[in-house]
Design a protein around this motif. Structure first.
Motif, PDB file in Angstrom:
ATOM      1  N   GLU A   1       5.195   5.120   9.868  1.00  0.00           N
ATOM      2  CA  GLU A   1       5.294   6.322   8.671  1.00  0.00           C
ATOM      3  C   GLU A   1       4.263   5.802   7.692  1.00  0.00           C
ATOM      4  N   ALA A   2       3.458   6.944   7.508  1.00  0.00           N
ATOM      5  CA  ALA A   2       2.474   6.752   6.548  1.00  0.00           C
ATOM      6  C   ALA A   2       2.801   6.502   5.031  1.00  0.00           C
ATOM      7  N   LYS A   3       2.320   5.278   4.674  1.00  0.00           N
ATOM      8  CA  LYS A   3       2.817   5.198   3.244  1.00  0.00           C
ATOM      9  C   LYS A   3       1.569   4.373   2.592  1.00  0.00           C
ATOM     10  N   THR A   4       1.548   4.337   1.482  1.00  0.00           N
ATOM     11  CA  THR A   4       0.596   3.627   0.552  1.00  0.00           C
ATOM     12  C   THR A   4       0.899   2.024   0.795  1.00  0.00           C
TER      13      THR A   4
ATOM     14  N   ALA B   1      -8.348  -2.990  -2.418  1.00  0.00           N
ATOM     15  CA  ALA B   1      -7.803  -4.278  -2.839  1.00  0.00           C
ATOM     16  C   ALA B   1      -6.829  -4.768  -1.560  1.00  0.00           C
ATOM     17  N   CYS B   2      -6.656  -3.815  -0.603  1.00  0.00           N
ATOM     18  CA  CYS B   2      -5.644  -3.862   0.393  1.00  0.00           C
ATOM     19  C   CYS B   2      -6.104  -4.085   1.705  1.00  0.00           C
ATOM     20  N   VAL B   3      -5.261  -4.828   2.585  1.00  0.00           N
ATOM     21  CA  VAL B   3      -5.855  -5.177   4.008  1.00  0.00           C
ATOM     22  C   VAL B   3      -5.192  -4.506   5.087  1.00  0.00           C
ATOM     23  N   ALA B   4      -6.030  -3.708   5.812  1.00  0.00           N
ATOM     24  CA  ALA B   4      -5.480  -3.171   7.006  1.00  0.00           C
ATOM     25  C   ALA B   4      -5.837  -3.671   8.265  1.00  0.00           C
ATOM     26  N   GLN B   5      -5.058  -3.542   9.349  1.00  0.00           N
ATOM     27  CA  GLN B   5      -5.402  -4.267  10.650  1.00  0.00           C
ATOM     28  C   GLN B   5      -6.102  -2.998  11.365  1.00  0.00           C
ATOM     29  N   ARG B   6      -7.377  -3.113  12.168  1.00  0.00           N
ATOM     30  CA  ARG B   6      -7.473  -2.147  13.095  1.00  0.00           C
ATOM     31  C   ARG B   6      -7.042  -2.111  14.295  1.00  0.00           C
ATOM     32  N   LEU B   7      -6.699  -0.917  14.665  1.00  0.00           N
ATOM     33  CA  LEU B   7      -5.643  -1.106  16.132  1.00  0.00           C
ATOM     34  C   LEU B   7      -6.343  -0.344  17.201  1.00  0.00           C
ATOM     35  N   SER B   8      -7.329   0.247  16.865  1.00  0.00           N
ATOM     36  CA  SER B   8      -7.954   1.142  18.028  1.00  0.00           C
ATOM     37  C   SER B   8      -9.196   0.487  18.667  1.00  0.00           C
ATOM     38  N   ASP B   9      -9.583  -0.674  18.084  1.00  0.00           N
ATOM     39  CA  ASP B   9     -10.732  -1.273  18.874  1.00  0.00           C
ATOM     40  C   ASP B   9     -10.606  -2.808  19.151  1.00  0.00           C
ATOM     41  N   ILE B  10     -10.914  -3.529  18.131  1.00  0.00           N
ATOM     42  CA  ILE B  10     -10.709  -5.042  18.341  1.00  0.00           C
ATOM     43  C   ILE B  10      -9.818  -5.797  17.564  1.00  0.00           C
TER      44      ILE B  10
ATOM     45  N   ASP C   1     -10.849  -4.152   4.405  1.00  0.00           N
ATOM     46  CA  ASP C   1     -10.250  -3.910   3.258  1.00  0.00           C
ATOM     47  C   ASP C   1     -10.214  -2.491   2.836  1.00  0.00           C
ATOM     48  N   GLN C   2      -9.053  -1.887   2.243  1.00  0.00           N
ATOM     49  CA  GLN C   2      -9.124  -0.397   2.222  1.00  0.00           C
ATOM     50  C   GLN C   2      -8.237  -0.001   0.812  1.00  0.00           C
ATOM     51  N   ASN C   3      -8.671   0.968   0.377  1.00  0.00           N
ATOM     52  CA  ASN C   3      -7.847   1.518  -0.965  1.00  0.00           C
ATOM     53  C   ASN C   3      -6.339   1.647  -0.691  1.00  0.00           C
ATOM     54  N   CYS C   4      -5.701   0.726  -1.639  1.00  0.00           N
ATOM     55  CA  CYS C   4      -4.327   0.709  -1.655  1.00  0.00           C
ATOM     56  C   CYS C   4      -3.490   2.040  -1.558  1.00  0.00           C
ATOM     57  N   ASN C   5      -4.114   2.979  -2.122  1.00  0.00           N
ATOM     58  CA  ASN C   5      -3.181   4.406  -2.136  1.00  0.00           C
ATOM     59  C   ASN C   5      -3.560   5.282  -1.086  1.00  0.00           C
ATOM     60  N   ASP C   6      -4.323   4.805  -0.070  1.00  0.00           N
ATOM     61  CA  ASP C   6      -4.492   5.399   1.286  1.00  0.00           C
ATOM     62  C   ASP C   6      -3.186   5.502   1.680  1.00  0.00           C
TER      63      ASP C   6
END
Length: 320
Positions: free
Chosen positions: A29-32, A226-235, A240-245
Motif C-alpha cells: 500500500e502506498a503510504k508516506t 530523511a527517511c530510508v527505503a530499501q531498493r527491491l528491483s535490483d541489489i 535516503d528519500q523524501n519522507c512525504n513520498d
C-alpha cells in the motif's frame, strides 16, 4: 519509615524479537513514511528494523519477487548518536554498547565533521574526521582466529578500515569495557592515534533499537531525504528519500515491550541496594495502577560504569 522520593516516569514503546520469532511483512500500500509507521504500529509491531546480516536475509526473503522499485523500512534521520560498527546485539552484555572513555576536551567536533573515533596509547577516545587516515585495530571473532585484536599498520580512512576488517576479520574493534580497553591500548604505537569501531550515526530505527547495521547503496545517503527505503528491483540496498513520498513498506512482528526512563529526586543514595529494591517496588505499583499486569517483570538497565542511576549535573539532588 519510607524514604522521601519524587518519582517521574517516561515511557517509550519499543519491540524486541528473538532470532527465531522476528518476521517481516511486506505491505503493498502506498503510504508516506509516517503513515507507514502508524500502520505498522497499529497492526504489527513497527516498521522493519535490521539488527544484523541474519535480519537482512530475512528482509530480503520477505520482499523476494516484488517488482516495485523500493519500500520504506524503519530507518530515519535523527539526532547524531555514537554506535559501534559491529552491530550484533548478542556480542554485547548489558551496558557494553554505551562504554566510552573520552579524553578531556574531546567530543569537540572540530571542523564540524568529527564523526569517527580513534584511541590513543592511554586508552582514551578522540573524535576525528572519518576522512582522516590512521592505522586501525580489527576484531576477529572466528573460532580459529590466532588473535582477537589485530593491529593493522596501514593508514586508511575509517570507511576503508571498516571494509578491510570486515573482509579479513570480523569488524573494526569494539571496546566494550575496561578490560578490553586495556587489551586495545597496548597495541597502539607510542604517540599514535588508531581507528576503532565507534562512529557517529545520524539515523535511528523506528522501534528505538540501537543497531548500527547499514546496507547503503553506493554514494548513499546523499541527503535526498530523511527517511530510508530499501531498493527491491535490483541489489537490495538502501537509499535516503523524501519522507512525504508514498511507497509500499515493510513491517515487523515481535514482542512489544516498554522502556522506562526514570527521574528521581531524593536526598539518599539511590544506587544503594536497599533503595533500588524500594524504587522498583514503587515503579511496579505505579505501572500496575496504570494497567500493567501484576506479573510483568521489571529489570534495571545497568550503565557502563556498573551503576543504575547517574547524578544530573544541573541538580545535585536529582538522579536518573
Amino acid at each position: 519509615m519510607s524514604p522521601e522520593m519524587n518519582l517521574m516516569l517516561f515511557v517509550l514503546g519499543t519491540c524486541i524479537s528473538s532470532a527465531t520469532s522476528k518476521q517481516f511483512i511486506f505491505v503493498n500500500e502506498a503510504k508516506t513514511f509516517d503513515e507507514a509507521q502508524i500502520y505498522c504500529r497499529r497492526f504489527h509491531c513497527d516498521l522493519a528494523s535490521v539488527q544484523d546480516t541474519a535480519d537482512f536475509s530475512s528482509l530480503q526473503a520477505a520482499v523476494s519477487g516484488i517488482t516495485t522499485p523500493d519500500a520504506w523500512i524503519g530507518l530515519k534521520r535523527a539526532e547524531p548518536n555514537w554506535l559501534w560498527s559491529l552491530s550484533d546485539s548478542a556480542f554485547y552484555k548489558e551496558g557494553e554498547t554505551e562504554y566510552r572513555r573520552w579524553r578531556a576536551g574531546q567530543l569537540d567536533n572540530a571542523g564540524g565533521n568529527e564523526n569517527c573515533c580513534t584511541v590513543d596509547g592511554g586508552g582514551e577516545f578522540w573524535d576525528v574526521s572519518c576522512y582522516s587516515r590512521y592505522p586501525f585495530i580489527c576484531y576477529d571473532g572466528n573460532e580459529n582466529a590466532l588473535q582477537r585484536y589485530v593491529f593493522v599498520d596501514q593508514n586508511k580512512n575509517w570507511k576503508d578500515a571498516q571494509t578491510f576488517c570486515r573482509q579479513n576479520h570480523t569488524d573494526l574493534v569494539s571496546v566494550r569495557n575496561l578490560d578490553e580497553n586495556l587489551r586495545v591500548q597496548v597495541l597502539v604505537p607510542p604517540g599514535a592515534l588508531v581507528f576503532i569501531g565507534l562512529f557517529k550515526d545520524t539515523f535511528r530505527w523506528s522501534d528505538n533499537s540501537s543497531s548500527s547495521f547499514r546496507r547503503w547503496s553506493v554514494r548513499e545517503p546523499n541527503d535526498s531525504g530523511a527517511c530510508v527505503a530499501q531498493r527491491l528491483s535490483d541489489i537490495n540496498t538502501w537509499v535516503d528519500q523524501n519522507c512525504n513520498d508514498t511507497r509500499p513498506f515493510v513491517c515487523q512482528d515481535g514482542e512489544k515491550v516498554q522502556i522506562l526512563r526514570v527521574k528521581l529526586k531524593s536526598g539518599q543514595n539511590v544506587n544503594d541496594p536497599v533503595m533500588k529494591v524500594f524504587i522498583k517496588e514503587k515503579i511496579q505499583e505505579k505501572l500496575v495502577s496504570l494497567g500493567m499486569p501484576k506479573d510483568a517483570k521489571l529489570q534495571w538497565r545497568v550503565q557502563s560504569d556498573g551503576e543504575i542511576f547517574h547524578l544530573l549535573e544541573n541538580d545535585m539532588n536529582s538522579w536518573k
